[in-house]
Design a protein around this motif. Structure first.
Motif: not given
Ligand code: FMN
Length: 493
Positions: A292, A295-296, A418, A420, A475, A479-480
Motif C-alpha cells: 500500500m 499506492e499513495l 493510510l 488508497n 496524497l 488515498s486517505r
C-alpha cells in the motif's frame, strides 16, 4: 447507494466549513453491555497466573507459534481478561462508568465477543457470549457449533462483532469507521494475549456474513460479526458453522438492540452489506501486487533501516501495560528519545503474518524525536525501514486538521494509517475497507500498549477533516488518512 470504500469514506468525511451540529439524545443513550436475561451464565475464574513477558518479547515471538497446548477454562478466562476488561471507573450521578482496556471512539464500546468452544477443559462445548461486566459467559448454543478442525483436541474460536447504534448514536453515518477501528483495537489485545501465551491462531476478516451472524444470533440490521480469531486456526481458513445452523429465538436477536429508539444510518448498512461479498473465499487468496505504501502517489528518496538489535526502554510488563492503558493527552514538548522512537517504529512494523497487512500503509509526522528531522515519513513495514517524504514542521497543521484538538501539537509523533481506497476497491472490493480499518485499529492498540509500557502518552484520533489531511500529505486521488495516533512524552502526575 454506497457501493465502494471510497464512496463511504467520502460520504462520511468531515469538512471544516460544512459541519452539521448534532445534539446527543441522552434519554436514548445506548446500553454499553449486552445482557441475556434468563440465559445461564458461567463465572470465569479470576485467580489467574499472568504472563510475565515484556511487549517487545511478545512481538518478537515467531509466527505462527508451535503446536497448541490444550485449552482449559483458566486459560480462556485469562485470554478474555487480557483482551477486554475494565481499567478505570468514573463516578457519575446517574451511575459509575467503566473504561476498558481497548480504546474506543467516544468510549461507546461497540465491540462484543463470542466464543465457540470445543474440548476446553472445564467448559461444555458450545457457543458463548462474553459478558465483560461480570467476566462471565452466557451459553447461547449447546454442543459443537463449528465444523470439525482435524488434528486439534481443543479449540476456541473468538467472534468479534460491532453493535452499530452504540457508536452511531454519537457519530451517525461516520460510525462504521469506528466500529472497525474499535474492533481492531480489541482484536489486537486478544492477539497479543495469544502470542504471550504462545498459542497459534489465525485471524479472518473473510467469512460468510449471513451464516456467521445467524450462528451468533445477531440481528443483522443492528449488529454484525467483523473478525474471527481462531485458536489454533489455519491462515486462509475461517471456522465454518456446522450446518444446518438453526436460527436462535427472536428474543435473543432482540439483544442486538441497545436503545428504545434507534436510528438506522443507511450509509452504514450499505457499505457493510456491499462488503458481504468475499474477495477471497477459503483457500483462494487475493494478494495485491504492490504494498500500500506504493499506492499513495508519494515516495521517500531513500530508506533507512530501523535498528533491530536495540532493546526497548520498557518500564512496565505487558499485562500491566494492558490493564493501565488509557488515552493520555497531557503531552509535553520533550523530544522522544532515540530508543523509544526505534521501539515504536519496530512495534508498528511487527507483523503477525496477516494476509491483510497489505491493505494499509503507515506514515508518521515527527514533531520532536532524537535523530529525526521534523517532517513527514513513510514506513516500509516489510523491511522495517523508514524514509522521509518531506521535511517540515507539520504538527500545528496536523493538530488543526484533527478538529483543532490543541493538545496534539505537543506530541512527539503523529502516526498515520493510510490507504488508497481506490486500490482497495480494485483489489478486494468494498470488503477491503474492513481489512484496512481493522488493521489500523490493531496497530493503534499496539501503539497504546507500547506507549504505556515505555511510560509515554498515546491517543487515537478519528476526528479529522479528511480532505485537508490529503492536502497536507500530498496524497494522490483515492488515498486517505484513515486514523491518526499521537504518541509523546507526558507530564506525570
Ligand atoms: C477509533 C478511535 C478514535 C478516537 N478519536 C479520538 C479523538 O478524536 N479525540 C480524542 O480526544 N480521543 C479519541 N479517542 C480516544 C477515546 O476517546 C478513548 O479511547 C475513550 O474515551 C476511552 O478512554 P481511554 O482510552 O482512556 O480508556 C479515540 C479512540 C479510538 C479508538
Amino acid at each position: 447507494m454506497i457501493k465502494t470504500c471510497l464512496e463511504y469514506h467520502r460520504a462520511t468525511s468531515y469538512d471544516r466549513f460544512a459541519m452539521s451540529g448534532h445534539s446527543l439524545d441522552w434519554a436514548n443513550q445506548p446500553k454499553v453491555f449486552k445482557e441475556y436475561p434468563g440465559i445461564p451464565s458461567i463465572t470465569l475464574p479470576r485467580d489467574l497466573q499472568m504472563p510475565q513477558a515484556k511487549l517487545s518479547a511478545i512481538l518478537g515471538e515467531p509466527f505462527p507459534a508451535g503446536p497448541a497446548g490444550p485449552l482449559d477454562l483458566e486459560t480462556l478466562s485469562l485470554l478474555l481478561l487480557l483482551a477486554y476488561t475494565y481499567t478505570a471507573k468514573a463516578r457519575h450521578p446517574e451511575g459509575d462508568f467503566f473504561f476498558r482496556s481497548a480504546a474506543s471512539a467516544g468510549a461507546l464500546y461497540p465491540t462484543e465477543i463470542y466464543v465457540a468452544a470445543k474440548g476446553v477443559k472445564g467448559l461444555d462445548n458450545g457457543l458463548y457470549h462474553f459478558a465483560l461486566q461480570s467476566h462471565s459467559l452466557h451459553l447461547l448454543r449447546k454442543g459443537e457449533v463449528l465444523e470439525q478442525d482435524k488434528g486439534s483436541e481443543s479449540r476456541a474460536a473468538f467472534f468479534l462483532s460491532a453493535i452499530f447504534f452504540r457508536s452511531a448514536w454519537k457519530y451517525r453515518a461516520r460510525a462504521y469507521r469506528y466500529h472497525l477501528l474499535d474492533t481492531g483495537h480489541v482484536a489486537e489485545n486478544l492477539i497479543l494475549a495469544l502470542k504471550a501465551l504462545k498459542f497459534p491462531f489465525s485471524v479472518a476478516y473473510d467469512f460468510d456474513d449471513g451464516e456467521v451472524n445467524r450462528m451468533l444470533g445477531l440481528d443483522e440490521q443492528k449488529e454484525a460479526a467483523l473478525a474471527i480469531i481462531d485458536v489454533p486456526g489455519k491462515e486462509g481458513r475461517y471456522p465454518k458453522p456446522l450446518e444446518p445452523v438453526s436460527p436462535l429465538p427472536d428474543s435473543l436477536l432482540q439483544r442486538s438492540r441497545v436503545s428504545a429508539k434507534e436510528t438506522d444510518y443507511p450509509a452504514i448498512l450499505e457499505i457493510h452489506h456491499a462488503g458481504a461479498h468475499r474477495a477471497g473465499s477459503m483457500g483462494e487468496r487475493v494478494r495485491p501486487e504492490r504494498e500500500m505504501i506504493h499506492e499513495l502517489g508519494i515516495a521517500p528518496k531513500m530508506w533507512t533501516p530501523a535498528n533491530t538489535s536495540e532493546s526497548w526502554p520498557e518500564i512496565v510488563d505487558y499485562p500491566d501495560a494492558v490493564f493501565r492503558r488509557r488515552s493520555r493527552r497531557n503531552f509535553v514538548r520533550k523530544p522522544l528519545s532515540r530508543p523509544v522512537m526505534n521501539a515504536l517504529l519496530r512495534g508498528v512494523c511487527a507483523s503477525h503474518g496477516s494476509s491483510h497487512d497489505r491493505s494499509l500503509a503507515i506514515g508518521f509526522l515527527v514533531g520532536a524525536a532524537e535523530g529525526f528531522e521534523p517532517g513527514f515519513y513513510l514506513l516500509d513495514s516489510r523491511n522495517t525501514s523508514w524514509g522521509m517524504v518531506s521535511p517540515g514542521r507539520f504538527m500545528a497543521r496536523s493538530t488543526s486538521i484533527c478538529l483543532d484538538q490543541a493538545w496534539l501539537v505537543n506530541a512527539g509523533v503523529h502516526f498515520l494509517f493510510l490507504a488508497n481506497l481506490g486500490a482497495l476497491d480494485k483489489v478486494w472490493g468494498p470488503r477491503g475497507y474492513r481489512y484496512a480499518m481493522m488493521t489500523a485499529g490493531r496497530l493503534g492498540q499496539r501503539l497504546y500498549i507500547a506507549s504505556e509500557a515505555m511510560g509515554l502518552g498515546c491517543c487515537g484520533i478519528g476526528a479529522l477533516y479528511d480532505a485537508e489531511a490529503v492536502d497536507m500529505l500530498g496524497l494522490n486521488q483515492g488515498s486517505r488518512l484513515l486514523y491518526l495516533v499521537a504518541v509523546g512524552n507526558i507530564k506525570r502526575q
